[in-house]
Design a protein around this motif. Structure first.
Motif, PDB file in Angstrom:
ATOM      1  N   UNK A 139      -0.513 -43.565  18.342  1.00 24.34           N
ATOM      2  CA  UNK A 139      -0.826 -42.772  19.341  1.00 24.34           C
ATOM      3  C   UNK A 139      -0.764 -42.909  20.600  1.00 24.34           C
ATOM      4  N   UNK A 140       0.650 -43.255  21.206  1.00 23.67           N
ATOM      5  CA  UNK A 140       0.821 -43.629  22.314  1.00 23.67           C
ATOM      6  C   UNK A 140       1.836 -42.781  23.411  1.00 23.67           C
ATOM      7  N   UNK A 141       1.910 -43.235  24.494  1.00 23.38           N
ATOM      8  CA  UNK A 141       2.446 -42.270  25.449  1.00 23.38           C
ATOM      9  C   UNK A 141       3.200 -43.204  26.568  1.00 23.38           C
ATOM     10  N   UNK A 161       6.745 -38.951  27.489  1.00 17.07           N
ATOM     11  CA  UNK A 161       7.543 -39.237  26.346  1.00 17.07           C
ATOM     12  C   UNK A 161       6.577 -39.810  25.365  1.00 17.07           C
ATOM     13  N   UNK A 162       6.501 -39.166  23.974  1.00 20.80           N
ATOM     14  CA  UNK A 162       5.351 -39.824  23.124  1.00 20.80           C
ATOM     15  C   UNK A 162       5.827 -40.382  21.941  1.00 20.80           C
ATOM     16  N   UNK A 163       5.014 -41.124  21.096  1.00 22.17           N
ATOM     17  CA  UNK A 163       5.542 -41.352  19.852  1.00 22.17           C
ATOM     18  C   UNK A 163       5.665 -40.341  18.756  1.00 22.17           C
ATOM     19  N   UNK A 164       6.447 -40.438  17.816  1.00 25.69           N
ATOM     20  CA  UNK A 164       6.527 -39.196  16.863  1.00 25.69           C
ATOM     21  C   UNK A 164       5.165 -38.922  16.252  1.00 25.69           C
ATOM     22  N   UNK A 165       4.282 -39.539  16.114  1.00 26.33           N
ATOM     23  CA  UNK A 165       3.053 -39.432  15.464  1.00 26.33           C
ATOM     24  C   UNK A 165       2.268 -38.613  16.445  1.00 26.33           C
ATOM     25  N   UNK A 166       2.334 -38.602  17.575  1.00 28.54           N
ATOM     26  CA  UNK A 166       1.755 -37.763  18.698  1.00 28.54           C
ATOM     27  C   UNK A 166       2.318 -36.309  18.578  1.00 28.54           C
TER      28      UNK A 166
END
Length: 114
Positions: free
Chosen positions: A44-46, A90-95
């Motif tokens: 869960x990253x940005x 820009x976020x990870x796909x999970x976010x």
């Protein structure tokens, strides 16, 4: 010399106000980020814009809350997004999938730093 944005950000934090940002959200495949961590699509990253880091250089490791309609998600700041405009993330796909389908690709969001 301080810019007006730096002054407003500094005042908001010192007075305890939450400063909200608006912009586009997109997703990317994380790897080794600008903050020195290696992350995956499951994390869960940005990544924030260079403009955000210019006004707040200590963003690495902070948590942001992202709002899209009636949905929200939290993510940890681990990277810079060189192609992002100020306020865009820009976020990870999970976010991203907590807020919208990956097929959406890009949406308008509001977010703030915890």
């Amino acid at each position: 010399m301080f810019s007006l944005t730096k002054i407003v950000v500094a005042l908001s934090f010192s007075l305890g106000y939450t400063l909200a940002f608006d912009g586009d959200i997109t997703y990317y495949t994380p790897g080794l980020g600008a903050c020195g961590e290696t992350n995956t699509e499951a994390d869960m990253v940005v990544a924030l814009s260079p403009a955000q880091f210019a006004t707040q250089p200590d963003l690495c490791g902070k948590t942001i809350t992202i709002e899209l309609g009636d949905k929200n998600a939290t993510a940890k700041v681990v990277d810079k997004c060189p192609g992002c405009a100020a306020g865009s993330i820009d976020v990870s796909p999970s976010v991203f999938t907590q807020l919208a389908s990956l097929d959406t690709g890009r949406a308008k969001v509001s977010w703030y730093i915890e």
